[in-house]
Scaffold this motif. Structure first.
Motif, PDB file in Angstrom:
ATOM      1  N   UNK A   1     -13.040 -20.840 -14.979  1.00  0.00           N
ATOM      2  CA  UNK A   1     -13.480 -19.702 -14.756  1.00  0.00           C
ATOM      3  C   UNK A   1     -12.286 -19.141 -13.827  1.00  0.00           C
ATOM      4  N   UNK A   2     -11.209 -19.304 -14.001  1.00  0.00           N
ATOM      5  CA  UNK A   2      -9.851 -18.389 -13.694  1.00  0.00           C
ATOM      6  C   UNK A   2      -9.783 -17.286 -14.963  1.00  0.00           C
ATOM      7  N   UNK A   3      -9.509 -18.415 -16.306  1.00  0.00           N
ATOM      8  CA  UNK A   3      -9.120 -17.564 -17.219  1.00  0.00           C
ATOM      9  C   UNK A   3     -10.472 -16.971 -18.069  1.00  0.00           C
ATOM     10  N   UNK A   4     -11.445 -17.375 -17.501  1.00  0.00           N
ATOM     11  CA  UNK A   4     -12.366 -16.152 -18.221  1.00  0.00           C
ATOM     12  C   UNK A   4     -12.885 -14.746 -17.088  1.00  0.00           C
ATOM     13  N   UNK A   5     -12.030 -15.189 -15.907  1.00  0.00           N
ATOM     14  CA  UNK A   5     -12.275 -13.916 -15.020  1.00  0.00           C
ATOM     15  C   UNK A   5     -10.972 -12.862 -15.717  1.00  0.00           C
ATOM     16  N   UNK A   6     -10.498 -13.735 -15.250  1.00  0.00           N
ATOM     17  CA  UNK A   6      -8.339 -12.902 -15.633  1.00  0.00           C
ATOM     18  C   UNK A   6      -8.951 -12.254 -16.848  1.00  0.00           C
ATOM     19  N   UNK A   7      -9.619 -12.852 -18.047  1.00  0.00           N
ATOM     20  CA  UNK A   7     -10.120 -11.964 -19.395  1.00  0.00           C
ATOM     21  C   UNK A   7     -10.658 -10.176 -19.087  1.00  0.00           C
ATOM     22  N   UNK A   8     -11.872 -10.869 -18.026  1.00  0.00           N
ATOM     23  CA  UNK A   8     -12.877  -9.571 -18.315  1.00  0.00           C
ATOM     24  C   UNK A   8     -11.985  -8.670 -17.624  1.00  0.00           C
ATOM     25  N   UNK A   9     -11.587  -9.407 -16.490  1.00  0.00           N
ATOM     26  CA  UNK A   9     -10.349  -8.041 -15.679  1.00  0.00           C
ATOM     27  C   UNK A   9      -9.276  -6.789 -16.031  1.00  0.00           C
ATOM     28  N   UNK A  10      -8.959  -7.771 -17.073  1.00  0.00           N
ATOM     29  CA  UNK A  10      -7.455  -7.174 -18.406  1.00  0.00           C
ATOM     30  C   UNK A  10      -8.860  -5.912 -18.980  1.00  0.00           C
ATOM     31  N   UNK A  11     -10.164  -7.071 -19.524  1.00  0.00           N
ATOM     32  CA  UNK A  11     -10.343  -5.753 -20.117  1.00  0.00           C
ATOM     33  C   UNK A  11     -11.158  -4.665 -19.477  1.00  0.00           C
ATOM     34  N   UNK A  12     -11.583  -4.784 -18.532  1.00  0.00           N
ATOM     35  CA  UNK A  12     -11.968  -3.369 -17.354  1.00  0.00           C
ATOM     36  C   UNK A  12     -10.901  -2.726 -17.118  1.00  0.00           C
ATOM     37  N   UNK A  13      -9.428  -3.527 -16.103  1.00  0.00           N
ATOM     38  CA  UNK A  13      -8.937  -1.889 -16.614  1.00  0.00           C
ATOM     39  C   UNK A  13      -8.165  -1.259 -17.645  1.00  0.00           C
TER      40      UNK A  13
END
Length: 330
Positions: free
Chosen positions: A317-329
């Protein structure tokens, strides 16, 4: 300010994963009752799992967001609304400033958690943000939150405003946590026999493993008081106080039990007949008064396997959320 308490709830405190290493001085760990939910909330908003979160009980508080925020609500479901619009749990949500978060209806669970991107500005006490109510230390001024309290976010989250259009006060982001395994079959709790398990009568061992036990209304963050058919020891004896932990099951002189929770004392003089496995503490923390617990015996290897699997899911989950947030910002 970032977050104002318009109306306090039953018990609202700031908690992290607990204060370790000070039991020898009689200082208990405190920390979130459901540490899994606290960790997931932090991961969903891009925090480390050690950030402080707001732990609330029902009836919950009313919170005014004085700046834009990225939050996640995890754990119990108290029917969260933002300006009367319903919110999803276990999913990150961008919140517009000058909106009010409310929890009008209990639907499931005993306590829920609010994680905010960046975390809250707090001072650590003995290496932890957790509120120790008895010591009056940690968290926010060492106490539960009250009307008029104002919490500051560590990070300015103005850049999340670009995700909101003029017509909406919120935007639910398209990723969420799958928690079915962790909370599956909530009343069934695995335990490992404790040091004094062998001092129970055979009949009491059978009762413990075959009967349900009810959580009494007098239960709290220190421990769940259980009611059921009384258990008996083979012989009565006095114990020297020994170490206990989150999940220790103690047998009281009247034959009933207390199951120690996050605010447990550091030592105890009652027989330790069992210990709840760590992977089942989250679902235990979401049980309420009058709920039933069924204890199922297991071994250390199974307990470790369950915990390792839970930790592996958090890492994914940590890796997935980090990837999503990086794409967002970006």
């Amino acid at each position: 300010m970032s977050l104002s308490i318009i109306k306090s709830g039953l018990l609202d405190t700031l908690q992290d994963c607990g204060r370790t290493g000070f039991a020898k001085w009689g200082i208990n760990p405190s920390g979130a009752m459901d540490r899994y939910a606290a960790k997931v909330g932090n991961l969903l908003v891009g925090n480390s799992t050690s950030e402080a979160v707001l732990e609330i009980h029902f009836p919950g508080p009313q919170l005014l967001f004085e700046q834009n925020a990225l939050i996640a609500i995890t754990g119990g479901d108290f029917g969260a609304t933002l300006n009367d619009e319903s919110l999803k749990t276990w999913q990150p949500i961008v919140i517009r400033k000058n909106t009010v978060l409310h929890f009008p209806k209990h639907q499931a669970g005993a306590r829920c958690y609010i994680a905010v991107h960046g975390g809250f500005c707090l001072d650590k006490w003995l290496g932890s943000y957790s509120t120790n109510l008895k010591a009056g230390a940690g968290g926010w001024l060492g106490r539960q939150l009250k009307k008029g309290d104002e919490l500051i976010f560590k990070e300015n989250t103005i850049y999340f405003a670009g995700l909101l259009n003029e017509a909406n006060n919120k935007k639910e982001l398209p990723w969420k946590a799958d928690t079915q395994k962790t909370y599956y079959n909530p009343g069934e709790v695995f335990f490992i026999p404790g040091n004094e398990w062998g001092d129970l009568t055979d009949g009491s061992m059978d009762i413990f493993q075959q009967e349900n036990f009810t959580i009494l209304p007098s239960s709290d963050r220190m421990g769940y008081q259980l009611n059921g058919e009384a258990l008996k020891m083979i012989s009565n004896f006095e114990m020297i106080s020994t170490g206990v932990s989150f999940g220790t099951i103690q047998l009281l002189p009247n034959g009933q039990m207390i199951l120690l929770m996050a605010d447990h004392q550091t030592t105890g003089g009652y027989p330790r007949i069992g210990h709840v496995v760590s992977a089942h503490l989250p679902k235990l923390a979401q049980l309420r008064q009058n709920d039933h617990i069924y204890f199922k015996p297991t071994d250390i290897q199974t307990a470790e396997d369950l915990l390792f699997e839970q930790q592996r899911e958090l890492q994914i989950l940590e890796r997935s959320c980090s990837d999503h947030l990086n794409e967002l910002v970006c």
